[in-house]
Motif scaffolding. Structure first.
Motif, PDB file in Angstrom:
ATOM      1  N   THR A 183     -24.320 -29.188 -25.388  1.00 53.29           N
ATOM      2  CA  THR A 183     -24.160 -28.568 -26.694  1.00 53.29           C
ATOM      3  C   THR A 183     -25.491 -27.954 -27.127  1.00 53.29           C
ATOM      4  O   THR A 183     -26.516 -28.638 -27.117  1.00 53.29           O
ATOM      5  N   PRO A 184     -25.509 -26.655 -27.499  1.00 54.23           N
ATOM      6  CA  PRO A 184     -26.766 -26.032 -27.913  1.00 54.23           C
ATOM      7  C   PRO A 184     -27.218 -26.520 -29.294  1.00 54.23           C
ATOM      8  O   PRO A 184     -26.410 -26.646 -30.219  1.00 54.23           O
ATOM      9  N   VAL A 185     -28.512 -26.803 -29.399  1.00 50.73           N
ATOM     10  CA  VAL A 185     -29.119 -27.262 -30.644  1.00 50.73           C
ATOM     11  C   VAL A 185     -30.234 -26.303 -31.025  1.00 50.73           C
ATOM     12  O   VAL A 185     -31.114 -26.009 -30.208  1.00 50.73           O
ATOM     13  N   LEU A 186     -30.206 -25.809 -32.256  1.00 44.58           N
ATOM     14  CA  LEU A 186     -31.333 -25.072 -32.832  1.00 44.58           C
ATOM     15  C   LEU A 186     -32.076 -26.032 -33.741  1.00 44.58           C
ATOM     16  O   LEU A 186     -31.524 -26.484 -34.764  1.00 44.58           O
ATOM     17  N   LEU A 187     -33.286 -26.379 -33.358  1.00 43.33           N
ATOM     18  CA  LEU A 187     -34.094 -27.311 -34.137  1.00 43.33           C
ATOM     19  C   LEU A 187     -35.285 -26.557 -34.710  1.00 43.33           C
ATOM     20  O   LEU A 187     -36.181 -26.131 -33.978  1.00 43.33           O
ATOM     21  N   PHE A 188     -35.295 -26.395 -36.014  1.00 42.10           N
ATOM     22  CA  PHE A 188     -36.369 -25.683 -36.712  1.00 42.10           C
ATOM     23  C   PHE A 188     -37.351 -26.705 -37.266  1.00 42.10           C
ATOM     24  O   PHE A 188     -37.018 -27.474 -38.171  1.00 42.10           O
ATOM     25  N   GLY A 189     -38.580 -26.714 -36.708  1.00 42.44           N
ATOM     26  CA  GLY A 189     -39.617 -27.600 -37.200  1.00 42.44           C
ATOM     27  C   GLY A 189     -40.131 -28.547 -36.144  1.00 42.44           C
ATOM     28  O   GLY A 189     -39.349 -29.254 -35.496  1.00 42.44           O
ATOM     29  N   ALA A 190     -41.456 -28.567 -35.965  1.00 44.34           N
ATOM     30  CA  ALA A 190     -42.080 -29.411 -34.941  1.00 44.34           C
ATOM     31  C   ALA A 190     -42.981 -30.467 -35.561  1.00 44.34           C
ATOM     32  O   ALA A 190     -44.030 -30.804 -35.026  1.00 44.34           O
ATOM     33  N   GLY A 191     -42.554 -30.987 -36.722  1.00 49.31           N
ATOM     34  CA  GLY A 191     -43.284 -32.083 -37.347  1.00 49.31           C
ATOM     35  C   GLY A 191     -42.946 -33.414 -36.701  1.00 49.31           C
ATOM     36  O   GLY A 191     -42.379 -33.477 -35.602  1.00 49.31           O
ATOM     37  N   HIS A 192     -43.274 -34.506 -37.412  1.00 48.46           N
ATOM     38  CA  HIS A 192     -43.086 -35.844 -36.831  1.00 48.46           C
ATOM     39  C   HIS A 192     -41.621 -36.123 -36.493  1.00 48.46           C
ATOM     40  O   HIS A 192     -41.317 -36.638 -35.413  1.00 48.46           O
ATOM     41  N   VAL A 193     -40.704 -35.777 -37.410  1.00 45.90           N
ATOM     42  CA  VAL A 193     -39.289 -36.052 -37.139  1.00 45.90           C
ATOM     43  C   VAL A 193     -38.769 -35.126 -36.045  1.00 45.90           C
ATOM     44  O   VAL A 193     -38.000 -35.550 -35.181  1.00 45.90           O
ATOM     45  N   GLY A 194     -39.202 -33.856 -36.058  1.00 45.63           N
ATOM     46  CA  GLY A 194     -38.799 -32.935 -35.008  1.00 45.63           C
ATOM     47  C   GLY A 194     -39.205 -33.424 -33.636  1.00 45.63           C
ATOM     48  O   GLY A 194     -38.418 -33.389 -32.683  1.00 45.63           O
ATOM     49  N   ARG A 195     -40.432 -33.917 -33.535  1.00 42.95           N
ATOM     50  CA  ARG A 195     -40.905 -34.437 -32.245  1.00 42.95           C
ATOM     51  C   ARG A 195     -40.105 -35.663 -31.818  1.00 42.95           C
ATOM     52  O   ARG A 195     -39.741 -35.804 -30.649  1.00 42.95           O
ATOM     53  N   ALA A 196     -39.838 -36.559 -32.767  1.00 41.01           N
ATOM     54  CA  ALA A 196     -39.059 -37.753 -32.429  1.00 41.01           C
ATOM     55  C   ALA A 196     -37.634 -37.385 -32.025  1.00 41.01           C
ATOM     56  O   ALA A 196     -37.062 -37.975 -31.097  1.00 41.01           O
ATOM     57  N   LEU A 197     -37.061 -36.377 -32.688  1.00 39.06           N
ATOM     58  CA  LEU A 197     -35.694 -35.981 -32.367  1.00 39.06           C
ATOM     59  C   LEU A 197     -35.597 -35.360 -30.983  1.00 39.06           C
ATOM     60  O   LEU A 197     -34.638 -35.611 -30.239  1.00 39.06           O
ATOM     61  N   VAL A 198     -36.571 -34.560 -30.608  1.00 41.22           N
ATOM     62  CA  VAL A 198     -36.586 -33.976 -29.267  1.00 41.22           C
ATOM     63  C   VAL A 198     -36.571 -35.077 -28.207  1.00 41.22           C
ATOM     64  O   VAL A 198     -35.856 -34.990 -27.202  1.00 41.22           O
ATOM     65  N   LEU A 199     -37.338 -36.140 -28.430  1.00 38.05           N
ATOM     66  CA  LEU A 199     -37.358 -37.245 -27.476  1.00 38.05           C
ATOM     67  C   LEU A 199     -36.028 -38.003 -27.485  1.00 38.05           C
ATOM     68  O   LEU A 199     -35.546 -38.421 -26.427  1.00 38.05           O
ATOM     69  N   ALA A 200     -35.429 -38.173 -28.668  1.00 37.01           N
ATOM     70  CA  ALA A 200     -34.150 -38.881 -28.746  1.00 37.01           C
ATOM     71  C   ALA A 200     -33.046 -38.119 -28.033  1.00 37.01           C
ATOM     72  O   ALA A 200     -32.133 -38.720 -27.453  1.00 37.01           O
ATOM     73  N   LEU A 201     -33.095 -36.779 -28.069  1.00 34.60           N
ATOM     74  CA  LEU A 201     -32.057 -35.962 -27.446  1.00 34.60           C
ATOM     75  C   LEU A 201     -32.304 -35.719 -25.961  1.00 34.60           C
ATOM     76  O   LEU A 201     -31.421 -35.196 -25.269  1.00 34.60           O
ATOM     77  N   ALA A 202     -33.470 -36.094 -25.462  1.00 36.99           N
ATOM     78  CA  ALA A 202     -33.852 -35.775 -24.074  1.00 36.99           C
ATOM     79  C   ALA A 202     -32.836 -36.261 -23.037  1.00 36.99           C
ATOM     80  O   ALA A 202     -32.497 -35.509 -22.117  1.00 36.99           O
ATOM     81  N   PRO A 203     -32.318 -37.492 -23.124  1.00 38.06           N
ATOM     82  CA  PRO A 203     -31.366 -37.929 -22.095  1.00 38.06           C
ATOM     83  C   PRO A 203     -29.918 -37.619 -22.421  1.00 38.06           C
ATOM     84  O   PRO A 203     -29.023 -38.036 -21.677  1.00 38.06           O
TER      85      PRO A 203
END
Length: 321
Positions: free
Chosen positions: A156-176
């Motif tokens: 599923t494509p995700v558009l994530l706007f913002g590379a702050g603390h939550v953005g960084r944590a979310l990228v790691l949570a979605l990695a697998p």
């Protein structure tokens, strides 16, 4: 998992590999049809057909087949309850195949199809004890000796706007998880030096263009460093009508943004569809990793509902193979 790329890598590095596929399912089973795992001659593997005694048994059979060299495929009809003591109670047919370097040319088109992304069908037939595969045409597969397999990754494509603390944590949570993340920020040096394989980190030039060019089934998350930018991106995403638009913030932030959205002329049903605060209910911890885990669960729920709706649509019901 990109099965054919993994199979090619194992063959190239170790001389041979086995492919274990859930070929047919009746009743309850640990995994669905077309679940797969790729096995090296030493027993190391990628993927899973559900774990437990079924997986252990199939791994043993695959290793035995590999020890005998490239040979005919085997289809194993396995009851889960009485034979293995697994409480699923269903019955599965497991297809196990062995490959070596002689198969690399035949596998190459399938590796190429995987690399393009998305799902694709392969037409299969059993010939001289081995499975022959080719990319499926639009025609239905003839009954009997032929069948179709589905391969590739349904992300599923995700558009994530913002590379702050939550953005960084979310990228790691979605990695697998089964998502393809397009991570956007307009600040220089906003991203870490390394990002997960399912993530593309992009210096954002035009958020409006990103919204306009996104796939209609994308999910959108807005958590930039700037409230006016949040407002503009969220308004554009709501106008477009994505299945999920999430905005980080409190109920107070939502109320203020809703007022501005009405002033901008957004329809009330679009405004009401906004998810803010983001994440599943009942979790109040504001640690970035906790927020990210909560949002990841929410996105999985959205993905599950979308897949269910697609499977129950008239086209899906009448057009299945």
């Amino acid at each position: 998992m990109r099965v054919w790329r993994q199979l090619t890598d194992f063959i190239t590095r170790h001389g041979a590999a086995a492919l274990i596929t859930v070929h047919e399912v009746k009743g309850s089973a640990p995994r669905e049809r077309d679940a797969r795992m790729v096995v090296r001659p030493d027993g190391a593997f990628h993927g899973t057909i559900g774990g437990g005694q079924l997986e252990f048994l199939m791994l043993d059979i695959a290793r035995e087949m590999l020890s005998q060299g490239r040979g005919p495929a085997r289809i194993i009809d396995q009851a889960l309850g009485p034979d293995l003591g697994q409480c699923c109670g269903g019955r599965v047919k497991i297809l196990i195949e062995t490959f070596d370097k002689r198969d690399l040319d035949d596998i190459a088109p399938l590796v190429e199809a995987e690399a393009k992304g998305g799902l694709f069908d392969i037409e299969c037939r059993m010939q001289e004890g081995r499975v022959w595969r080719e990319l499926a045409s639009e025609a239905d597969v003839a009954p009997g000796s032929k069948w179709r397999e589905t391969h590739g990754e349904d992300r599923t494509p995700v558009l994530l706007f913002g590379a702050g603390h939550v953005g960084r944590a979310l990228v790691l949570a979605l990695a697998p998880l089964p998502f393809a993340v397009r991570w956007l920020d307009d600040r220089e040096d906003a991203f870490p030096s390394h990002v997960p394989a399912n993530t593309s980190a992009i210096r954002m030039r035009s958020p409006e263009a990103e919204i306009a060019e996104a796939r209609p089934d994308s999910v959108v998350l807005v958590m930039t460093h700037d409230h006016p930018l949040d407002l503009a991106i969220t308004a554009a995403a709501l106008r477009r009508g994505f299945p999920y638009v999430g905005l980080i913030g409190s109920a107070t932030k939502r109320a203020r943004f809703e007022k501005r959205f009405r002033e901008l002329g957004l329809p009330q049903e679009r405004i009401a569809s906004l998810v803010c605060p983001i994440g599943v209910s009942g979790i109040t911890d504001k640690e970035p990793a906790v927020i990210a885990a909560s949002v990841a669960v929410q996105l999985l729920q959205v993905r599950e509902r979308r897949q269910l709706d697609r499977n129950l649509s008239p086209l899906a019901v009448s057009g299945g193979t």
